[in-house]
Design an enzyme around this catalytic site. Structure first.
Site, PDB file in Angstrom:
ATOM      1  N   LYS A 141      48.601   7.740   5.096  1.00 14.97           N
ATOM      2  CA  LYS A 141      47.937   9.022   5.313  1.00 14.97           C
ATOM      3  C   LYS A 141      46.584   9.086   4.589  1.00 14.97           C
ATOM      4  O   LYS A 141      46.292   8.241   3.731  1.00 14.97           O
ATOM      5  CB  LYS A 141      48.878  10.151   4.858  1.00 14.97           C
ATOM      6  CG  LYS A 141      50.160  10.281   5.713  1.00 14.97           C
ATOM      7  CD  LYS A 141      51.029  11.426   5.201  1.00 14.97           C
ATOM      8  CE  LYS A 141      52.276  11.623   6.058  1.00 14.97           C
ATOM      9  NZ  LYS A 141      53.097  12.767   5.552  1.00 14.97           N
ATOM     10  N   TYR A 183      53.172  15.820  15.216  1.00 16.60           N
ATOM     11  CA  TYR A 183      53.945  16.741  14.381  1.00 16.60           C
ATOM     12  C   TYR A 183      54.480  17.930  15.180  1.00 16.60           C
ATOM     13  O   TYR A 183      54.780  18.979  14.607  1.00 16.60           O
ATOM     14  CB  TYR A 183      53.103  17.212  13.194  1.00 16.60           C
ATOM     15  CG  TYR A 183      52.979  16.165  12.098  1.00 16.60           C
ATOM     16  CD1 TYR A 183      54.126  15.642  11.488  1.00 16.60           C
ATOM     17  CD2 TYR A 183      51.733  15.717  11.662  1.00 16.60           C
ATOM     18  CE1 TYR A 183      54.038  14.689  10.480  1.00 16.60           C
ATOM     19  CE2 TYR A 183      51.642  14.756  10.649  1.00 16.60           C
ATOM     20  CZ  TYR A 183      52.790  14.251  10.065  1.00 16.60           C
ATOM     21  OH  TYR A 183      52.697  13.311   9.062  1.00 16.60           O
ATOM     22  N   ARG A 193      62.016   4.001   5.648  1.00 15.55           N
ATOM     23  CA  ARG A 193      62.098   5.318   5.007  1.00 15.55           C
ATOM     24  C   ARG A 193      62.588   5.210   3.561  1.00 15.55           C
ATOM     25  O   ARG A 193      62.190   5.999   2.698  1.00 15.55           O
ATOM     26  CB  ARG A 193      62.956   6.279   5.840  1.00 15.55           C
ATOM     27  CG  ARG A 193      62.158   6.785   7.055  1.00 15.55           C
ATOM     28  CD  ARG A 193      62.929   7.761   7.906  1.00 15.55           C
ATOM     29  NE  ARG A 193      63.184   9.060   7.291  1.00 15.55           N
ATOM     30  CZ  ARG A 193      62.359  10.089   7.350  1.00 15.55           C
ATOM     31  NH1 ARG A 193      61.186   9.996   7.947  1.00 15.55           N
ATOM     32  NH2 ARG A 193      62.689  11.249   6.811  1.00 15.55           N
ATOM     33  N   THR A 252      60.868  13.036   0.961  1.00 13.68           N
ATOM     34  CA  THR A 252      59.697  13.784   1.442  1.00 13.68           C
ATOM     35  C   THR A 252      58.913  14.426   0.305  1.00 13.68           C
ATOM     36  O   THR A 252      57.688  14.434   0.317  1.00 13.68           O
ATOM     37  CB  THR A 252      60.156  14.863   2.454  1.00 13.68           C
ATOM     38  OG1 THR A 252      60.893  14.224   3.498  1.00 13.68           O
ATOM     39  CG2 THR A 252      58.971  15.595   3.053  1.00 13.68           C
ATOM     40  N   ARG A 298      56.407   7.006  -2.493  1.00 12.07           N
ATOM     41  CA  ARG A 298      56.161   8.392  -2.926  1.00 12.07           C
ATOM     42  C   ARG A 298      56.566   8.593  -4.376  1.00 12.07           C
ATOM     43  O   ARG A 298      55.912   9.327  -5.123  1.00 12.07           O
ATOM     44  CB  ARG A 298      56.905   9.358  -2.007  1.00 12.07           C
ATOM     45  CG  ARG A 298      56.280   9.466  -0.604  1.00 12.07           C
ATOM     46  CD  ARG A 298      57.202  10.176   0.357  1.00 12.07           C
ATOM     47  NE  ARG A 298      56.585  10.452   1.656  1.00 12.07           N
ATOM     48  CZ  ARG A 298      57.268  10.839   2.725  1.00 12.07           C
ATOM     49  NH1 ARG A 298      58.585  10.995   2.654  1.00 12.07           N
ATOM     50  NH2 ARG A 298      56.647  11.074   3.871  1.00 12.07           N
ATOM     51  N   ASN A 322      51.872  13.383   0.478  1.00 15.42           N
ATOM     52  CA  ASN A 322      52.962  12.434   0.245  1.00 15.42           C
ATOM     53  C   ASN A 322      52.728  11.042   0.843  1.00 15.42           C
ATOM     54  O   ASN A 322      53.661  10.267   1.032  1.00 15.42           O
ATOM     55  CB  ASN A 322      54.312  13.034   0.651  1.00 15.42           C
ATOM     56  CG  ASN A 322      54.427  13.289   2.136  1.00 15.42           C
ATOM     57  OD1 ASN A 322      53.496  13.021   2.891  1.00 15.42           O
ATOM     58  ND2 ASN A 322      55.566  13.799   2.553  1.00 15.42           N
ATOM     59  N   HIS A 368      53.776   8.182   6.295  1.00 13.48           N
ATOM     60  CA  HIS A 368      54.728   8.630   7.310  1.00 13.48           C
ATOM     61  C   HIS A 368      55.542   7.440   7.798  1.00 13.48           C
ATOM     62  O   HIS A 368      55.006   6.341   7.947  1.00 13.48           O
ATOM     63  CB  HIS A 368      53.997   9.232   8.518  1.00 13.48           C
ATOM     64  CG  HIS A 368      54.891   9.413   9.718  1.00 13.48           C
ATOM     65  ND1 HIS A 368      55.707  10.508   9.861  1.00 13.48           N
ATOM     66  CD2 HIS A 368      55.139   8.608  10.795  1.00 13.48           C
ATOM     67  CE1 HIS A 368      56.402  10.375  10.989  1.00 13.48           C
ATOM     68  NE2 HIS A 368      56.081   9.228  11.572  1.00 13.48           N
ATOM     69  N   GLU A 418      56.680   7.481  18.942  1.00 16.77           N
ATOM     70  CA  GLU A 418      55.504   7.551  18.066  1.00 16.77           C
ATOM     71  C   GLU A 418      54.631   6.308  18.199  1.00 16.77           C
ATOM     72  O   GLU A 418      53.398   6.405  18.198  1.00 16.77           O
ATOM     73  CB  GLU A 418      55.955   7.753  16.608  1.00 16.77           C
ATOM     74  CG  GLU A 418      56.587   9.125  16.383  1.00 16.77           C
ATOM     75  CD  GLU A 418      57.140   9.322  14.971  1.00 16.77           C
ATOM     76  OE1 GLU A 418      57.050   8.386  14.143  1.00 16.77           O
ATOM     77  OE2 GLU A 418      57.647  10.418  14.690  1.00 16.77           O
TER      78      GLU A 418
HETATM   79  P1  IDP Z   1      59.003  13.125   6.326  1.00 16.64           P
HETATM   80  O1  IDP Z   1      57.525  12.765   6.383  1.00 16.64           O
HETATM   81  O2  IDP Z   1      59.626  12.673   5.036  1.00 16.64           O
HETATM   82  O3  IDP Z   1      59.751  12.666   7.547  1.00 16.64           O
HETATM   83  P2  IDP Z   1      59.175  15.841   7.444  1.00 16.64           P
HETATM   84  O4  IDP Z   1      60.177  16.846   7.024  1.00 16.64           O
HETATM   85  O5  IDP Z   1      59.307  15.217   8.789  1.00 16.64           O
HETATM   86  O6  IDP Z   1      59.078  14.727   6.284  1.00 16.64           O
HETATM   87  O7  IDP Z   1      57.743  16.547   7.348  1.00 16.64           O
HETATM   88  C1  IDP Z   1      56.597  15.921   7.895  1.00 16.64           C
HETATM   89  C2  IDP Z   1      55.472  16.062   6.933  1.00 16.64           C
HETATM   90  O8  IDP Z   1      55.095  17.420   6.829  1.00 16.64           O
HETATM   91  C3  IDP Z   1      55.792  15.640   5.490  1.00 16.64           C
HETATM   92  O9  IDP Z   1      55.680  14.254   5.281  1.00 16.64           O
HETATM   93  C4  IDP Z   1      54.729  16.400   4.737  1.00 16.64           C
HETATM   94  O10 IDP Z   1      53.462  15.718   4.816  1.00 16.64           O
HETATM   95  C5  IDP Z   1      54.632  17.696   5.520  1.00 16.64           C
HETATM   96  N1  IDP Z   1      55.478  18.744   4.955  1.00 16.64           N
HETATM   97  C6  IDP Z   1      56.788  18.923   5.112  1.00 16.64           C
HETATM   98  N2  IDP Z   1      57.230  20.001   4.466  1.00 16.64           N
HETATM   99  C7  IDP Z   1      56.140  20.540   3.890  1.00 16.64           C
HETATM  100  C8  IDP Z   1      55.929  21.702   3.066  1.00 16.64           C
HETATM  101  O11 IDP Z   1      56.840  22.461   2.727  1.00 16.64           O
HETATM  102  N3  IDP Z   1      54.645  21.912   2.659  1.00 16.64           N
HETATM  103  C9  IDP Z   1      53.595  21.115   3.008  1.00 16.64           C
HETATM  104  N4  IDP Z   1      53.754  20.023   3.768  1.00 16.64           N
HETATM  105  C10 IDP Z   1      55.015  19.740   4.210  1.00 16.64           C
HETATM  106 MG    MG Z   2      59.559  13.295   9.526  1.00 13.28          MG
END
Ligand code: IDP
Ligand code: MG
Length: 150
Positions: free
Chosen positions: A9, A49, A85, A91, A102, A112, A115, A126
Site C-alpha cells: 500500500k 473495496y 495473510r 488487520t 503489520r 496497515n 493487502h 482481485e
Molecule cells: P484486511 O485488509 O486485513 O483484509 P478488511 O477488514 O478487509 O482487512 O479491511 C480492508 C482495509 O480497510 C484494511 O486493510 C484497512 O486498510 C481498512 N480498514 C478496515 N477497517 C478500518 C477502520 O476501522 N478504519 C480505517 N480503515 C479500516
Molecule cells: Mg480484506
C-alpha cells in the site's frame, strides 16, 4: 495452486518498505507471477473495496489507496491465501503478531501497509481486476519449485 493479490500500500511504498515486504513473501516460497508499480485510480479502488462501500471508513480507505503509487503482486502457491495473510498479520497492526509485516512495521488500521486476498475466489477476482493475462507469467518454471512444493 492458489493465487493471491498482494498490494504493497502507499504508506509502505512511501516508507521504503517495498523490498522488505517482497522479501518476506519470496522467502516463504510463494512464487511471484505478476508484479508492477502503479497508481490506482478511484474507479479501481472503489471496485477493489466494494465490499466495504457502506462502512464509515470507506471514503478514507479509497483516498488512502489512491494517494500514492502501490506495488501490486500476484503470488502463487499451495495455500497461498492463508500463508500470505499470516505473513501480513492481523488487520489492526497494534494487535498483529510480531514477526508479521503489520506487527513489525505498523500501528494503525488505516495505515496497515499490505493487502492480501481473503479467499481463493476473491484471489482470482482481485488478480483479474489488477492484471491482464499478458502481464502474468503464469506458467514459468521456477527451478527451486521441487524444493518448496512437495
Ligand atoms: P484486511 O485488509 O486485513 O483484509 P478488511 O477488514 O478487509 O482487512 O479491511 C480492508 C482495509 O480497510 C484494511 O486493510 C484497512 O486498510 C481498512 N480498514 C478496515 N477497517 C478500518 C477502520 O476501522 N478504519 C480505517 N480503515 C479500516
Ligand atoms: Mg480484506
Amino acid at each position: 495452486m492458489e493465487r493471491t493479490l498482494i498490494i504493497v500500500k502507499p504508506d509502505a511504498v512511501q516508507r521504503g518498505l517495498t523490498g522488505e515486504i517482497i522479501k518476506r513473501f519470496e522467502g516463504r516460497g510463494l512464487k511471484i507471477i505478476g508484479m508492477k508499480l502503479m497508481q490506482v485510480d478511484r474507479e479501481l479502488a472503489e471496485k477493489h473495496y466494494d465490499v466495504h462501500r457502506e462502512r464509515p471508513f470507506f471514503a478514507g480507505l479509497v483516498e488512502y489507496i489512491i494517494s500514492a503509487p502501490v506495488v501490486v503482486m500476484t503470488l502463487e502457491g499451495s495455500d497461498a491465501i492463508v500463508a500470505a495473510r499470516a505473513t501480513i498479520g492481523a488487520t489492526t497492526p497494534s494487535e498483529a503478531a510480531p514477526g508479521s509485516i503489520r506487527g513489525d512495521f505498523g500501528l494503525e488500521i488505516g495505515r496497515n501497509l499490505v493487502h492480501g486476498s481473503d479467499s481463493v475466489e476473491n484471489g482470482e477476482i482481485e488478480v483479474a481486476n489488477f492484471f491482464s493475462e499478458a502481464e502474468l507469467c503464469g506458467g514459468w518454471a521456477r527451478d527451486v519449485d521441487r524444493w518448496v512444493f512437495e
